[in-house]
Design a protein around this motif. Structure first.
Motif, short mmCIF file in Angstrom:
data_model
loop_
_atom_site.label_atom_id
_atom_site.label_comp_id
_atom_site.label_asym_id
_atom_site.label_seq_id
_atom_site.Cartn_x
_atom_site.Cartn_y
_atom_site.Cartn_z
N TRP A 67 -87.33 -29.57 77.32
CA TRP A 67 -86.67 -29.93 78.58
C TRP A 67 -85.33 -29.19 78.67
CZ3 TRP A 67 -87.11 -36.04 78.87
CH2 TRP A 67 -88.48 -36.39 78.93
N ALA A 68 -84.66 -29.13 77.54
CA ALA A 68 -83.37 -28.41 77.50
C ALA A 68 -83.59 -26.95 77.91
CB ALA A 68 -82.77 -28.50 76.10
N GLU A 69 -84.62 -26.36 77.37
CA GLU A 69 -84.92 -24.95 77.68
C GLU A 69 -85.24 -24.79 79.17
OE1 GLU A 69 -86.83 -23.62 73.39
OE2 GLU A 69 -88.16 -24.19 75.03
N GLN A 70 -86.02 -25.72 79.66
CA GLN A 70 -86.44 -25.65 81.06
C GLN A 70 -85.23 -25.66 82.01
OE1 GLN A 70 -89.78 -28.32 81.66
NE2 GLN A 70 -89.54 -28.16 83.87
N GLY B 97 -77.86 -19.30 79.63
CA GLY B 97 -78.26 -20.66 79.27
C GLY B 97 -78.87 -20.82 77.88
N LEU B 98 -79.85 -19.97 77.56
CA LEU B 98 -80.54 -20.18 76.28
C LEU B 98 -79.63 -19.87 75.08
CD1 LEU B 98 -84.11 -18.96 77.27
CD2 LEU B 98 -83.30 -21.31 77.00
N THR B 99 -78.56 -19.12 75.33
CA THR B 99 -77.59 -18.86 74.26
C THR B 99 -77.01 -20.19 73.74
OG1 THR B 99 -76.99 -16.84 75.38
CG2 THR B 99 -75.46 -17.57 73.69
N CYS C 227 -72.14 -29.04 83.02
CA CYS C 227 -73.14 -30.08 83.29
C CYS C 227 -74.53 -29.73 82.76
CB CYS C 227 -73.22 -30.35 84.79
SG CYS C 227 -71.78 -31.25 85.35
N VAL C 228 -74.95 -28.49 82.97
CA VAL C 228 -76.31 -28.17 82.51
C VAL C 228 -76.38 -28.17 80.98
CG1 VAL C 228 -76.10 -25.63 82.63
CG2 VAL C 228 -78.32 -26.70 82.88
N GLU C 229 -75.31 -27.71 80.33
CA GLU C 229 -75.28 -27.74 78.86
C GLU C 229 -75.29 -29.19 78.35
OE1 GLU C 229 -72.80 -23.77 77.51
OE2 GLU C 229 -71.70 -25.39 78.47
N ALA C 230 -74.54 -30.05 79.05
CA ALA C 230 -74.46 -31.44 78.62
C ALA C 230 -75.83 -32.12 78.75
CB ALA C 230 -73.42 -32.18 79.46
N LEU C 231 -76.52 -31.86 79.85
CA LEU C 231 -77.85 -32.45 80.01
C LEU C 231 -78.81 -31.89 78.96
CD1 LEU C 231 -78.01 -32.29 83.92
CD2 LEU C 231 -78.09 -34.40 82.55
#
Ligand SMILES: C[S@@+](CC[C@H](N)C(=O)[O-])C[C@H]1O[C@@H](n2cnc3c(N)ncnc32)[C@H](O)[C@@H]1O
Length: 292
Positions: free
Chosen positions: A169-172, A180-182, A153-157
């Motif tokens: 926003w993606a980074e946040q 995550g940042l990978t 879900c977080v990757e999709a958003l």
């Protein structure tokens, strides 16, 4: 409509938070105090984000639930529609830069469920007017690491935000996850390609071109390796002596080459382990998995 069906938990502050299916949360074996929160975002985020949560996953390993604990995401109920972009396996078009205004105004939502239980999701009772698939991108989360299309879900958003031009926003969102940042790193080049597109068709075209190139590179690499293997064999006497060893080696090697990569598949494999913590320390370098 049943009495109080569309009431939010905000209206009933003393009641336990409920999943998209209306069942009280917290039925999971592990204690989960954070689930008592209202499901209404409390942390500051520049856009609306929401999810229908079907409680399929272990709360400790679920990225949607983590966003909920952080107060970043709003819970939606079955029967509730979402006005922004709904990133969903039920999408028709793909997320594209033309969605930017819609995302800025009305936000983005996802469906928190298990990939293995998609057939249980009442897609006709959730979603909205702007349901979208994501184009080819590779997951960095420990459950489906290196696997294309099957993002959490977080990757999709984050992918949705990055494609419409809001990488910040993606980074946040992603920086709340150790891996995550990978996700942005391994998909950087491709996200930049999508960001330069306009509508669904142009994103689809860019995706197709990328996949064609990927397939060609894969073939080239295989052929090239074949040639290298031949050269390495040297004279035939040497081949005869080391025959068994080299066969074993090459089988292992070819298994190692592209684990989990599906070039033309959709949504990867059917099994889901949701073993975030266990897998996290043991990830192979992404270069082993990526063709690009
Ligand atoms: C199936 S759930 C799995 C969630 C996972 N358990 C987690 O921890 O986040 C992932 C959700 O992200 C969105 N999603 C991920 N990859 C997608 C794609 N390629 N196209 C459309 N939606 C996608 C969908 O909303 C999908 O239901």
């Amino acid at each position: 409509m049943g009495k109080g069906k569309n009431k939010t938990n905000e209206d009933e502050p003393n009641k336990r938070s409920r999943g998209a299916n209306g069942k009280p949360r917290g039925g999971h074996k592990r204690g989960f105090q954070e689930q008592r929160q209202t499901g209404v975002p409390t942390a500051k985020f520049p856009a609306k984000i929401a999810m229908w949560d079907f409680d399929h996953c272990d709360p400790k390993r679920c990225s949607g639930k983590k966003l909920e604990r952080l107060g970043l995401i709003k819970n939606l109920r079955v029967g509730q529609k979402f006005q922004g972009v709904v990133v969903s396996p039920n999408g028709k078009g793909v997320v594209c830069p033309d969605d930017r205004e819609l995302v800025e105004t009305n936000g983005a939502a996802v469906v928190e469920c298990s990939w293995a239980r998609l057939e249980e999701i009442p897609f006709s009772k959730i979603g909205g007017k702007h349901e979208r698939l994501l184009p080819y991108l590779v997951a960095a989360n420990p459950v489906n690491y290196g696997r294309p299309w099957r993002l959490n879900c977080v990757e999709a958003l984050a992918a949705c935000f990055a494609i419409v031009g809001h990488v910040e926003w993606a980074e946040q969102l992603l920086e709340n996850f150790s891996w995550g940042l990978t996700f942005l790193k391994i998909n950087k080049e491709l996200l930049e390609v999508y960001q330069k597109c306009t509508d669904h068709e142009s994103v689809k075209k860019a995706e197709e071109e990328w996949l064609t190139q990927l397939e060609e590179e894969y073939k080239d690499r295989r052929e090239h390796r074949g040639l290298e293997d031949l050269l390495e064999m040297g004279n035939t006497n040497r081949v005869a002596i080391s025959d068994c060893e080299s066969e074993e080696e090459s089988e292992e090697e070819s298994e190692k080459e592209v684990p989990g990569i599906v070039i033309n598949g959709t949504f990867g494999n059917d099994e889901e382990s949701d073993e975030y913590e266990e897998l996290e320390d043991d990830l192979p370098p992404i270069s082993d998995l990526m063709l690009k």
